[in-house]
Design a protein around this motif. Structure first.
Motif, PDB file in Angstrom:
ATOM      1  N   PHE A 267      22.278  -5.934  49.201  1.00 20.77           N
ATOM      2  CA  PHE A 267      21.250  -6.300  50.169  1.00 20.77           C
ATOM      3  C   PHE A 267      21.172  -5.245  51.266  1.00 20.77           C
ATOM      4  O   PHE A 267      22.205  -4.707  51.707  1.00 20.77           O
ATOM      5  CB  PHE A 267      21.579  -7.636  50.844  1.00 20.77           C
TER       6      PHE A 267
ATOM      7  N   LEU B  95      18.898 -11.347  57.434  1.00 22.86           N
ATOM      8  CA  LEU B  95      18.796  -9.884  57.333  1.00 22.86           C
ATOM      9  C   LEU B  95      20.143  -9.264  56.965  1.00 22.86           C
ATOM     10  O   LEU B  95      20.575  -8.265  57.542  1.00 22.86           O
ATOM     11  CB  LEU B  95      18.257  -9.297  58.641  1.00 22.86           C
TER      12      LEU B  95
ATOM     13  N   GLU C 238      19.307  -5.269  54.927  1.00 17.48           N
ATOM     14  CA  GLU C 238      18.525  -6.014  55.915  1.00 17.48           C
ATOM     15  C   GLU C 238      17.757  -7.164  55.252  1.00 17.48           C
ATOM     16  O   GLU C 238      16.569  -7.372  55.492  1.00 17.48           O
ATOM     17  CB  GLU C 238      17.571  -5.082  56.670  1.00 17.48           C
ATOM     18  N   GLY C 239      18.457  -7.903  54.418  1.00 20.05           N
ATOM     19  CA  GLY C 239      17.889  -9.085  53.787  1.00 20.05           C
ATOM     20  C   GLY C 239      17.121  -8.843  52.509  1.00 20.05           C
ATOM     21  O   GLY C 239      16.754  -9.803  51.819  1.00 20.05           O
ATOM     22  N   VAL C 240      16.868  -7.601  52.169  1.00 21.50           N
ATOM     23  CA  VAL C 240      16.107  -7.266  50.963  1.00 21.50           C
ATOM     24  C   VAL C 240      17.068  -6.931  49.824  1.00 21.50           C
ATOM     25  O   VAL C 240      17.936  -6.069  49.976  1.00 21.50           O
ATOM     26  CB  VAL C 240      15.149  -6.086  51.212  1.00 21.50           C
ATOM     27  N   GLN C 241      16.912  -7.606  48.694  1.00 22.98           N
ATOM     28  CA  GLN C 241      17.742  -7.313  47.534  1.00 22.98           C
ATOM     29  C   GLN C 241      17.359  -5.940  46.956  1.00 22.98           C
ATOM     30  O   GLN C 241      16.195  -5.678  46.657  1.00 22.98           O
ATOM     31  CB  GLN C 241      17.560  -8.388  46.479  1.00 22.98           C
TER      32      GLN C 241
ATOM     33  N   ARG D  64      20.633 -15.207  52.846  1.00 23.65           N
ATOM     34  CA  ARG D  64      20.924 -13.795  53.149  1.00 23.65           C
ATOM     35  C   ARG D  64      19.646 -13.069  53.578  1.00 23.65           C
ATOM     36  O   ARG D  64      19.685 -12.182  54.433  1.00 23.65           O
ATOM     37  CB  ARG D  64      21.527 -13.104  51.925  1.00 23.65           C
ATOM     38  N   ARG D  65      18.528 -13.434  52.970  1.00 23.75           N
ATOM     39  CA  ARG D  65      17.254 -12.826  53.378  1.00 23.75           C
ATOM     40  C   ARG D  65      16.938 -13.168  54.823  1.00 23.75           C
ATOM     41  O   ARG D  65      16.555 -12.300  55.620  1.00 23.75           O
ATOM     42  CB  ARG D  65      16.126 -13.310  52.470  1.00 23.75           C
ATOM     43  N   GLU D  66      17.098 -14.435  55.167  1.00 21.08           N
ATOM     44  CA  GLU D  66      16.723 -14.890  56.501  1.00 21.08           C
ATOM     45  C   GLU D  66      17.610 -14.294  57.587  1.00 21.08           C
ATOM     46  O   GLU D  66      17.152 -14.062  58.709  1.00 21.08           O
ATOM     47  CB  GLU D  66      16.772 -16.417  56.551  1.00 21.08           C
TER      48      GLU D  66
ATOM     49  N   ILE E 268      20.946 -16.811  48.310  1.00 19.84           N
ATOM     50  CA  ILE E 268      20.171 -15.571  48.402  1.00 19.84           C
ATOM     51  C   ILE E 268      19.116 -15.684  49.496  1.00 19.84           C
ATOM     52  O   ILE E 268      18.921 -14.761  50.297  1.00 19.84           O
ATOM     53  CB  ILE E 268      19.532 -15.240  47.043  1.00 19.84           C
ATOM     54  N   GLN E 269      18.442 -16.807  49.559  1.00 21.05           N
ATOM     55  CA  GLN E 269      17.423 -17.010  50.592  1.00 21.05           C
ATOM     56  C   GLN E 269      18.048 -16.964  51.983  1.00 21.05           C
ATOM     57  O   GLN E 269      17.463 -16.397  52.925  1.00 21.05           O
ATOM     58  CB  GLN E 269      16.717 -18.352  50.376  1.00 21.05           C
TER      59      GLN E 269
ATOM     60  N   THR F 253      23.075  -7.238  55.275  1.00 20.11           N
ATOM     61  CA  THR F 253      23.325  -5.963  54.616  1.00 20.11           C
ATOM     62  C   THR F 253      24.736  -5.989  54.052  1.00 20.11           C
ATOM     63  O   THR F 253      25.707  -6.198  54.796  1.00 20.11           O
ATOM     64  CB  THR F 253      23.176  -4.788  55.588  1.00 20.11           C
TER      65      THR F 253
END
Length: 324
Positions: free
Chosen positions: A50, A31, A52-55, A27-29, A24-25, A33
């Protein structure tokens, strides 16, 4: 509704909840989608969306049901000893598609095997009818989902799954005529047009048509130069508020992902207010009000009621009483 994540291949197998957090981290880094699927030994799928990296959301998908998991329960939900994981990158348009697929309630499910001619006739009937639905068409060569909102909505959005990945497309009610000539196993998940997910979907399509007509009418009355200036002012306003939209003389290109009907309505109302405020110096308040009225009466009664209920009944916008 069906679990679209069932078509995501498993990349990581027999992983712990700690490794899930690492994924998950990552995917955040980057960004990311799209969708992240966690498959559990119990048979359930957990699907993170997701943007742009935000769940955005977490869904629990069982054989016949999909539940939205509250954010405070996320960690407890995927805190399992062993899972598998896979990812599916998607454009924002497809993310809006998946939100309807996962969150719209289902009134009934219809299944059939249709020959090409029968599928064409059925698609036309569904597009013209009053009930929205998600239609899954499948055979050896095709695996396609279509959102068909009904009420003669001219736009039909598609997600196609294949060996090359997933493809999002926009079509119309004639889409079925271009499919390969073969029999199809068809499942139609029939919904309720008053459901929030469908209402938000319909409102986006209807507002796009409305705003295109508003800009066209302003261009007719004020000319190209003032229309260009109006587009510039509206675009600046949208950028300052962080909206992922573009305003042109042809209307609005909307790539914004709204988490709820309420947030979508808030944006549409604010954009109409901004349009009216920026257009008044060029045309005057009375003429600007007239533009909205002229445009609304050109729409069919169903879409006029939709816009009046959610947008033109709001303070500072004005209900168009002659257009019902």
């Amino acid at each position: 509704m069906p679990d679209l994540s069932a078509f995501i291949p498993e990349i990581h197998r027999d992983i712990s909840s700690g490794y899930v957090e690492t994924l998950i981290q990552a995917r955040r880094e980057e960004l990311f989608t799209g969708l992240m699927r966690l498959h559990c030994p119990s048979g359930e799928n957990l699907v993170f969306t997701f943007l742009e990296g935000v769940q955005q959301k977490l869904y629990r998908c069982l054989e016949n049901t999909v539940d939205v998991i509250p954010r405070q329960l996320w960690f407890d939900t995927f805190n399992r000893s062993s899972m598998s994981a896979g990812f599916l990158p998607l454009p924002v348009e497809a993310m809006r598609f998946t939100r309807v697929a996962y969150e719209a309630s289902v009134v009934r499910v219809e299944t059939s095997t249709l020959a090409p001619g029968e599928l064409i006739d059925s698609a036309r009937k569904w597009a013209a009818g009053p009930e929205p639905g998600l239609v899954h068409m499948q055979n050896a060569a095709v695996n396609k989902f279509c959102l068909i909102a009904g009420h003669a909505t001219p736009v039909i959005e598609e997600l196609s799954f294949g060996a090359g990945g997933v493809r999002f497309a926009i079509n119309d009610a004639s889409f079925s005529q271009t499919l390969p000539r073969a029999d199809y196993h068809v499942t139609r998940y029939v919904g309720n047009c008053e459901d929030e997910a469908w209402r938000q979907y319909e409102l986006r399509l209807t507002f796009t048509a409305l705003f295109r007509m508003l800009m066209s009418r302003f261009n007719e009355l004020a000319g190209r130069a003032l229309t260009g200036r109006l587009c510039e002012r509206l675009s600046i306003w949208a950028a300052e508020h962080g909206w992922n939209v573009a305003i042109t003389s042809n209307g609005i290109v909307n790539r914004q992902y709204f988490e709820s009907l309420e947030s979508a309505v808030g944006f549409y109302v604010d954009l109409i207010r901004c349009f009216q405020s920026e257009a008044m110096p060029a045309l005057g308040a009375r003429m600007v009000d007239g533009i909205s009225h002229d445009v609304l009466i050109r729409l069919d009664p169903y879409r006029r009621e939709l816009l009046n209920r959610h947008i033109f009944s709001q303070p500072g916008v004005g209900h168009v009483t002659g257009a019902r």
